[in-house]
Design a protein around this motif. Sequence first.
Motif, PDB file in Angstrom:
ATOM      1  N   THR A  56     -12.800   2.490 -11.746  1.00 29.56           N
ATOM      2  CA  THR A  56     -13.498   3.719 -11.732  1.00 29.56           C
ATOM      3  C   THR A  56     -13.186   4.541 -10.595  1.00 29.56           C
ATOM      4  OG1 THR A  56     -15.559   2.793 -11.324  1.00 29.56           O
ATOM      5  CG2 THR A  56     -14.956   3.177 -13.650  1.00 29.56           C
ATOM      6  N   SER A  57     -12.909   4.038  -9.396  1.00 31.87           N
ATOM      7  CA  SER A  57     -12.889   4.763  -8.308  1.00 31.87           C
ATOM      8  C   SER A  57     -11.960   5.789  -8.139  1.00 31.87           C
ATOM      9  CB  SER A  57     -12.530   3.813  -7.110  1.00 31.87           C
ATOM     10  OG  SER A  57     -12.402   4.745  -6.016  1.00 31.87           O
ATOM     11  N   ARG A  58     -12.195   6.813  -7.601  1.00 29.29           N
ATOM     12  CA  ARG A  58     -11.089   8.017  -7.710  1.00 29.29           C
ATOM     13  C   ARG A  58      -9.961   7.871  -6.568  1.00 29.29           C
ATOM     14  NH1 ARG A  58     -12.550  13.458  -6.678  1.00 29.29           N
ATOM     15  NH2 ARG A  58     -14.668  13.169  -6.926  1.00 29.29           N
ATOM     16  N   HIS A  59     -10.466   6.737  -5.798  1.00 32.82           N
ATOM     17  CA  HIS A  59      -9.465   6.234  -4.813  1.00 32.82           C
ATOM     18  C   HIS A  59      -8.852   5.031  -5.038  1.00 32.82           C
ATOM     19  CE1 HIS A  59     -11.077   9.415  -2.257  1.00 32.82           C
ATOM     20  NE2 HIS A  59     -12.579   8.825  -2.284  1.00 32.82           N
ATOM     21  N   GLU A  60      -7.580   4.760  -4.432  1.00 35.16           N
ATOM     22  CA  GLU A  60      -7.182   3.425  -4.399  1.00 35.16           C
ATOM     23  C   GLU A  60      -7.728   2.505  -3.731  1.00 35.16           C
ATOM     24  OE1 GLU A  60      -2.686   1.318  -3.052  1.00 35.16           O
ATOM     25  OE2 GLU A  60      -2.772   3.300  -3.150  1.00 35.16           O
ATOM     26  N   LEU A  61      -8.505   1.775  -4.469  1.00 37.20           N
ATOM     27  CA  LEU A  61      -9.287   0.609  -3.829  1.00 37.20           C
ATOM     28  C   LEU A  61      -9.061  -0.818  -3.819  1.00 37.20           C
ATOM     29  CD1 LEU A  61     -12.404   0.290  -2.649  1.00 37.20           C
ATOM     30  CD2 LEU A  61     -13.084   0.271  -5.083  1.00 37.20           C
TER      31      LEU A  61
ATOM     32  N   MET B 250      -7.545   8.655  -1.229  1.00 38.63           N
ATOM     33  CA  MET B 250      -7.285   7.887  -0.004  1.00 38.63           C
ATOM     34  C   MET B 250      -6.952   6.511  -0.631  1.00 38.63           C
ATOM     35  SD  MET B 250     -10.347   8.943   2.478  1.00 38.63           S
ATOM     36  CE  MET B 250     -11.756   8.422   1.245  1.00 38.63           C
ATOM     37  N   THR B 251      -6.636   5.694   0.250  1.00 38.14           N
ATOM     38  CA  THR B 251      -6.383   4.114   0.141  1.00 38.14           C
ATOM     39  C   THR B 251      -7.811   3.487   0.884  1.00 38.14           C
ATOM     40  OG1 THR B 251      -4.199   3.979  -0.236  1.00 38.14           O
ATOM     41  CG2 THR B 251      -5.306   2.094   0.468  1.00 38.14           C
ATOM     42  N   LEU B 252      -8.711   2.821   0.087  1.00 36.17           N
ATOM     43  CA  LEU B 252      -9.829   2.245   0.793  1.00 36.17           C
ATOM     44  C   LEU B 252      -9.609   0.592   0.563  1.00 36.17           C
ATOM     45  CD1 LEU B 252     -12.880   4.335  -0.670  1.00 36.17           C
ATOM     46  CD2 LEU B 252     -11.368   4.658   1.482  1.00 36.17           C
ATOM     47  N   LEU B 253      -9.647   0.004   1.844  1.00 36.07           N
ATOM     48  CA  LEU B 253      -9.546  -1.274   1.973  1.00 36.07           C
ATOM     49  C   LEU B 253     -10.765  -1.833   2.385  1.00 36.07           C
ATOM     50  CD1 LEU B 253      -6.190  -1.390   4.274  1.00 36.07           C
ATOM     51  CD2 LEU B 253      -6.377  -1.238   1.639  1.00 36.07           C
TER      52      LEU B 253
ATOM     53  N   LEU C  59     -19.184   3.183   0.070  1.00 37.41           N
ATOM     54  CA  LEU C  59     -18.268   3.669  -1.054  1.00 37.41           C
ATOM     55  C   LEU C  59     -18.873   4.662  -1.798  1.00 37.41           C
ATOM     56  CD1 LEU C  59     -17.076   0.108  -2.127  1.00 37.41           C
ATOM     57  CD2 LEU C  59     -15.845   1.696  -1.124  1.00 37.41           C
ATOM     58  N   ASP C  60     -20.331   4.797  -2.028  1.00 39.44           N
ATOM     59  CA  ASP C  60     -20.645   5.765  -2.876  1.00 39.44           C
ATOM     60  C   ASP C  60     -20.552   7.106  -2.184  1.00 39.44           C
ATOM     61  OD1 ASP C  60     -21.687   4.293  -4.877  1.00 39.44           O
ATOM     62  OD2 ASP C  60     -23.742   3.976  -3.886  1.00 39.44           O
ATOM     63  N   ASP C  61     -20.628   7.262  -0.762  1.00 42.01           N
ATOM     64  CA  ASP C  61     -20.398   8.281   0.150  1.00 42.01           C
ATOM     65  C   ASP C  61     -19.194   8.722  -0.065  1.00 42.01           C
ATOM     66  OD1 ASP C  61     -21.563  10.056   1.525  1.00 42.01           O
ATOM     67  OD2 ASP C  61     -21.817   9.223   3.522  1.00 42.01           O
ATOM     68  N   LEU C  62     -17.860   7.901   0.102  1.00 41.48           N
ATOM     69  CA  LEU C  62     -16.725   8.173   0.328  1.00 41.48           C
ATOM     70  C   LEU C  62     -16.077   8.558  -1.079  1.00 41.48           C
ATOM     71  CD1 LEU C  62     -15.387   5.182   2.344  1.00 41.48           C
ATOM     72  CD2 LEU C  62     -15.614   7.542   3.042  1.00 41.48           C
ATOM     73  N   GLU C  63     -16.861   8.258  -2.049  1.00 39.70           N
ATOM     74  CA  GLU C  63     -16.304   8.662  -3.468  1.00 39.70           C
ATOM     75  C   GLU C  63     -16.547  10.309  -3.648  1.00 39.70           C
ATOM     76  OE1 GLU C  63     -14.766   7.388  -6.224  1.00 39.70           O
ATOM     77  OE2 GLU C  63     -14.637   5.470  -5.274  1.00 39.70           O
TER      78      GLU C  63
ATOM     79  N   LEU D 238       1.049  -1.261   0.029  1.00 41.24           N
ATOM     80  CA  LEU D 238       0.018   0.062   0.067  1.00 41.24           C
ATOM     81  C   LEU D 238       0.894   1.383  -0.040  1.00 41.24           C
ATOM     82  CD1 LEU D 238      -2.506  -0.955   2.585  1.00 41.24           C
ATOM     83  CD2 LEU D 238      -2.772  -1.477   0.163  1.00 41.24           C
ATOM     84  N   ALA D 239       0.311   2.273  -0.624  1.00 38.27           N
ATOM     85  CA  ALA D 239       1.052   3.711  -0.525  1.00 38.27           C
ATOM     86  C   ALA D 239       1.138   4.109   0.974  1.00 38.27           C
ATOM     87  CB  ALA D 239       0.153   4.563  -1.332  1.00 38.27           C
TER      88      ALA D 239
END
Length: 381
Positions: free
Chosen positions: A261-266, A239-242, A229-233, A206-207
């Motif tokens: 397609t996530s703006r975060h690292e998922l 961010m890194t989302l696990l 996840l919709d909310d966190l987008e 992970l970063a």
Amino acid sequence: MIETQRKHRRYLIMTASIGSGHVKAAEAIAREVRRVDADAIIEIVDFMSRGVSTVNWLMKRLYLLMLAFVPDLYDYCYKFAGGNATGRLSDTAFSLVVYRPMARLIDAYHPDTILCTHPFPEGACSFIKRFSRRQFRLGVVLTDYSLHEIWVYPRVDDYFVAIPKMRDGLIAKGFPPECVHTTGIPVDRKILELPDKAGARKALSLAADKPVVLLMGGGLGLGGIETMLDDLERIEGKMTLLVVAGRNEDLELAVRKRVPTSRHELHVWGFTQRAQLLMRASDLIVTKPGALTMSEAFILGLPSVLHDPIPGPEEENAVYATAHDAAVWVHPGESLAGAVKALLKHPERLTALSEGARACARPQAALDIARVFASGRETSH
């Protein structure tokens, strides 16, 4: 009088695969019993498995369906069982239904000690001690941060509870003080051997320079993770989302489809043995307030955002964590993304929550429980 000083003491640890917390608590205790009693013979049995009883298994399926589709009905049943004579009568009727499967297990394993991490086998054991000549030491580990009548049965030799308030409640109900132990909720001691946060992130590739937020819904993958996840987008910063989907394969597949397609690292896992490592790598966990997950977060000093508790026990767990400044509870209608964003923006608040969590930690709980049984105290009540 029950003789417990044998060369090879036999332990039957009874749990229930309703979520993962009860099972993990049983496994943690078994490992510590082996440490303090090397000659012990230990069996862990899932009381709600089809191999034990088809009726038990069907009751588990009904319970899980009720949680998924009519949680308000579960809330009513939980409160009904806790507050009146009719509720206790219902518990008694259920215990009689599961009496025979429990008796068969006792006759198969001949345990000196039975330790229950769920109230269903506990109730059956209590009735067996009353209505049969089978003799064993009965211990019960309460896997929540509040006392409920569903756990309270006569003829229990040792209760193990999370906090002093629960001990006081059992003593007030007539249990001898020397038989009620405030140990905390048992957690696998491997949690104490984890690397530091930087080491955990390296182990998971992970970063190192992004906030890491872990989303968990327990072993069953409950808790509206896709909505989260919709909310966190909507949070602009990277961010890194696990995500741990547990045994919810549909959820795991749905989250994997979001990765490109996530703006975060998922990242996503199904049921995994690396959950503690994922927690260690995180700055924040967003989770339902299951007691074992909360206990692990306390030990790691991991701030929590709690949401969507199962009515009844998990709500009371959330009350405990927030009262001790170890977590933030996002209620229906409140913004999950707003809570996460506010915490990441104010490191001093994260630090305060981390300190509150560590103040609640009981990392030696499983060992303390094992030592009580290894002491060989004889019981007759």
